[in-house]
Design a protein around this motif. Structure first.
Motif, PDB file in Angstrom:
ATOM      1  N   ARG A   1       0.845  -1.204   0.000  1.00  0.00           N
ATOM      2  CA  ARG A   1       0.000   0.000   0.000  1.00  0.00           C
ATOM      3  C   ARG A   1       0.877   1.250   0.000  1.00  0.00           C
ATOM      4  NH1 ARG A   1      -2.981   0.031   5.138  1.00  0.00           N
ATOM      5  NH2 ARG A   1      -3.998   1.885   4.260  1.00  0.00           N
TER       6      ARG A   1
ATOM      7  N   LEU B   1       0.871   4.681   1.076  1.00  0.00           N
ATOM      8  CA  LEU B   1       0.083   5.479   2.001  1.00  0.00           C
ATOM      9  C   LEU B   1       0.109   6.964   1.657  1.00  0.00           C
ATOM     10  CD1 LEU B   1       1.237   3.820   5.357  1.00  0.00           C
ATOM     11  CD2 LEU B   1      -0.766   3.240   3.959  1.00  0.00           C
ATOM     12  N   ARG B   2       1.262   7.434   1.213  1.00  0.00           N
ATOM     13  CA  ARG B   2       1.418   8.865   0.954  1.00  0.00           C
ATOM     14  C   ARG B   2       2.566   9.067  -0.011  1.00  0.00           C
ATOM     15  NH1 ARG B   2       1.831  11.444   6.355  1.00  0.00           N
ATOM     16  NH2 ARG B   2       4.082  11.713   6.222  1.00  0.00           N
TER      17      ARG B   2
ATOM     18  N   TRP C   1       5.520   6.833   1.375  1.00  0.00           N
ATOM     19  CA  TRP C   1       5.315   6.063   2.597  1.00  0.00           C
ATOM     20  C   TRP C   1       4.624   4.756   2.213  1.00  0.00           C
ATOM     21  CZ3 TRP C   1       5.801   8.208   7.847  1.00  0.00           C
ATOM     22  CH2 TRP C   1       6.402   9.478   7.860  1.00  0.00           C
TER      23      TRP C   1
ATOM     24  N   ASP D   1       3.283   0.768   3.162  1.00  0.00           N
ATOM     25  CA  ASP D   1       2.879  -0.239   4.146  1.00  0.00           C
ATOM     26  C   ASP D   1       3.049  -1.596   3.480  1.00  0.00           C
ATOM     27  OD1 ASP D   1       1.764  -1.924   5.977  1.00  0.00           O
ATOM     28  OD2 ASP D   1      -0.092  -0.784   6.241  1.00  0.00           O
TER      29      ASP D   1
ATOM     30  N   VAL E   1       5.872  -0.213   8.038  1.00  0.00           N
ATOM     31  CA  VAL E   1       5.725   1.044   7.284  1.00  0.00           C
ATOM     32  C   VAL E   1       7.120   1.639   7.075  1.00  0.00           C
ATOM     33  CG1 VAL E   1       4.765   3.381   7.277  1.00  0.00           C
ATOM     34  CG2 VAL E   1       3.403   1.457   8.141  1.00  0.00           C
TER      35      VAL E   1
END
Length: 727
Positions: free
Chosen positions: A8, A10-11, A30, A32, A113
């Motif tokens: 994922r 995230l950002r 970022w 995950d 993360v």
């Protein structure tokens, strides 16, 4: 092995300026990893093999091992997916023609993360590469197909859209070599070199010194010839015509053979040479008419076409054109001969990496006309041994700079000066560029504004010429050996304690020095005392406006740790960098800053960017702040209210002369260098009662770092509140 869930994202954040990671722009992501946190690369069956099959050049990635094959070693030992993604993205960028070497991946306080960054010259290219790299990695992990060629082609297309053209890129690279910053002002080739009032602008090989009138003159070949001929420059006789019949009439008056060309064309489009019959002249008219507003008939000058690049009145490079022929074999068509004997040359192609163009009949009416004049068509089969002229004056790609005769240089420079161009491409025809033009009947045929530089940067034959450097030297002369050409004084102030007031006070001191000062702080964006934008201007987009503003002669920027983590600094380097404290970690949880011990790594960015002849101003009362002095490329000034502060005393005793420090003595600021002291005039009780010692001393130290006289510093502090009340 069961299919693994997707990583994922995230950002994703583009850091435009100097940041936590590096001086240069990066894309920070970022990640995950989810269940992949428990599956390092050596536990994913076949993943490493698929990666190296798709991306064999991963063997060149040194990674932390520091040698070729280092990353592959990490793969075999077992490394996590975030780190692998970093290298996959970097390799995709390499394959797409945007070489990238920098990347880092670091864990966060949350399990699974990671923060992954890579060097990113362009945000959209970086995002595109990240998306494809993400898909490629998951395909490798889950043993699924992946269209590598399609991914690279997609990224390459985005690179091609965003890259500067070769002429602009050469000038920017030369400016970078001299540490002159640049700002791209549009999606094309309009680029600012330098900051504020000391900036210059270029648009390919045109500059802000390139006169619009001169461009207009250069665009009119007939007017250009008349002007330069009047000053003794040899040019071919010619006349503007409106019809094919007029063209033939002019050709008879001038005398055969003639050339027919558009008056305002470029790149040789529509130019037909050595025309000797009425049929040839009249057939050339529509070819030229399609490429310009008017048609010019002029005397044909025998010889080779040459391009001389004139910069600031000097010839800095010269290139000669090539004549292209094919030889018949009795079996192949002209088109097939062109492909086999000319287009097969690896130097020919459609990209900027190819100094010679591919020859395509459908794209060049002049080439088609040359073949037609010889009684052939592209589908005709010439007899064996017959030579067929395909292109009379093709790419100007043979360097001949060292052979240009001084008299020829003089004529070229004179032509540029008469037209009024600071940078000009002078087209002339001569049989021997090493002899004066008048001896061989040579002539200057065109003066071009905004000339292409690629022929000089990547000639097909001969050595490249540093034409970008010549243009930068003309824009930023080395008179006086200014070590930081194009830069205005910049002060960056980082921290939380009174930094807005310090920034405004330092801006006021610089303004009293006679400079037009831009200020970006929490109170707004200012030029002198005029507010350009309300609200918090500690944002990259707002602060950066000051560097583009031609009125700004000095700039002051208030920063905090959030600025560094969110956008990066608005400037690449600064004259004075101030750090007041290491407070504020509590507000940075979104950036995974959890403890005070993490703050020095963030705020060191402000000191990392101080120029080598600049000054870092640091609060000696905070040992962590004072310790940043070891990272400063320039000088360091420490300040503290108490002269007995250990860091202050140690710095003051450094070296033969001692370091510079600022402290208070009897309520008066003292400037000290080693044992030498200068006590400033006492401040009024109102000022001393209103201004905290740290704010006062930081401003005094920054003023001293800017070489503002001590008396003016005191006068500025005394008058600050009366003239600079926040709107």
């Amino acid at each position: 092995m069961s299919k693994k869930n997707d990583i994922r994202l995230l950002r994703v954040n583009y850091l435009r300026g100097p940041n936590l990671w590096t001086y240069r722009p990066v894309l920070e992501t970022w990640l995950d990893l989810g269940e992949l946190e428990d599956w390092p690369s050596n536990r994913l069956p076949g993943c490493n093999e698929r990666l190296t099959q798709w991306l064999p050049a991963l063997v060149e990635h040194h990674c932390g091992v520091g040698e070729r094959g280092g990353f592959l070693q990490r793969l075999e030992e077992g490394t996590w997916a975030g780190h692998v993604l970093e290298h996959v993205v970097i390799e995709l960028l390499n394959l797409a023609g945007m070489p990238t070497a920098f990347g880092q991946t670091r864990s966060t306080s949350q399990r699974g993360v990671y923060r992954m960054v890579f060097r990113a010259r362009d945000e959209q290219v970086a995002r595109r590469a990240l998306a494809h790299g993400h898909r490629l990695l998951m395909a490798a992990i889950n043993d699924e197909p992946f269209d590598l060629a399609g991914a690279v082609a997609d990224i390459t297309e985005q690179v091609d859209r965003c890259y500067l053209g070769p002429s602009t890129a050469a000038i920017v690279a030369a400016a970078t070599d001299r540490q002159i910053p640049h700002i791209r002002l549009n999606e094309g080739n309009l680029v600012q070199l330098g900051y504020g009032a000391r900036q210059r602008r270029i648009w390919t090989a045109q500059t802000d010194r390139t006169s619009a009138i001169a461009q207009g003159i250069a665009g009119d070949k007939d007017l250009t010839k008349r002007l330069v001929a009047g000053c003794g420059v040899p040019v071919p006789e010619g006349r503007v015509v409106a019809t094919p019949a007029e063209a033939w009439e002019a050709a008879q008056d001038i005398g055969l053979p003639v050339a027919v060309k558009p008056t305002d064309g470029n790149h040789g489009r529509g130019v037909m040479l050595d025309l000797r019959t009425q049929e040839e002249v009249e057939a050339a008219f529509p070819v030229a008419e399609q490429q310009g507003s008017e048609v010019l008939v002029e005397r044909y000058i025998p010889g080779d076409e040459h391009r001389l690049l004139v910069v600031n009145g000097e010839v800095v490079a010269a290139a000669r054109g090539e004549t292209a022929w094919v030889t018949g074999d009795g079996r192949s068509t002209v088109r097939q001969l062109v492909d086999a004997q000319l287009n097969s040359d690896p130097r020919r192609g459609e990209s900027e990496d190819h100094p010679l163009n591919r020859l395509v009949f459908e794209e060049d009416d002049v080439m088609l006309g040359e073949v037609t004049r010889q009684g052939l068509t592209p589908e005709a089969v010439p007899e064996a041994g017959r030579k067929v002229l395909i292109q009379r004056n093709g790419n100007l790609a043979i360097d001949c700079t060292d052979r240009v005769h001084p008299e020829v240089e003089h004529m070229a420079a004179l032509a540029a000066r008469i037209v009024g161009l600071d940078i000009a491409g002078i087209d002339l025809v001569a049989q021997d560029i090493g002899r004066p033009l008048h001896e061989q009947g040579g002539a200057i045929v065109e003066v071009n504004a905004g000339p292409g530089l690629l022929m000089h940067l990547k000639p097909a034959v001969g050595k490249p010429r540093p034409v970008g450097r010549a243009i930068v030297e003309a824009l930023f002369p080395r008179d006086g050996e200014d070590p930081h050409a194009g830069r205005v004084p910049i002060v960056g102030i980082a921290g939380t304690r009174g930094t807005t007031r310090i920034a405004r006070l330092v801006a006021w001191l610089a303004q009293l020095r006679g400079l037009r000062v831009g200020l970006a702080c929490a109170d707004g964006l200012y030029l002198d005392r005029r507010r350009l934008a309300a609200g918090d201007a500690r944002r990259w987009d707002l602060a950066h406006r000051l560097l583009v503003n031609r009125n700004v002669e000095a700039a002051v920027f208030e920063n905090d740790a959030g600025c560094v983590l969110r956008d990066g600094l608005a400037y690449d380097r600064c004259t004075v960098g101030v750090v007041t404290d290491m407070d504020g970690f509590e507000a940075l949880a979104e950036f995974d800053v959890q403890t005070p011990e993490q703050m020095p790594k963030v705020l060191r960015t402000q000191i990392d960017v101080v120029l080598d002849d600049g000054v870092g101003v640091l609060n000696a009362g905070d040992e962590r702040v004072a310790a940043l002095g070891e990272l400063c490329d320039g000088e360091v000034i420490l300040y503290a209210a108490d002269a007995r502060t250990p860091a202050l005393q140690a710095h003051r005793a450094k070296g033969a002369r001692g370091g510079r420090v600022v402290f208070l003595q009897g309520g008066r600021p003292v400037l000290a260098t080693g044992s030498a002291e200068t006590r400033l005039a006492p401040l009024s009780p109102a000022v001393r009662g209103d201004m905290a010692d740290d704010i006062l001393l930081a401003a005094v130290a920054a003023g001293w770092a800017l070489d503002i006289p001590p008396d003016l510093i005191i006068a500025g502090i005394e008058t600050f509140d009366a003239h600079n009340a926040a709107p």
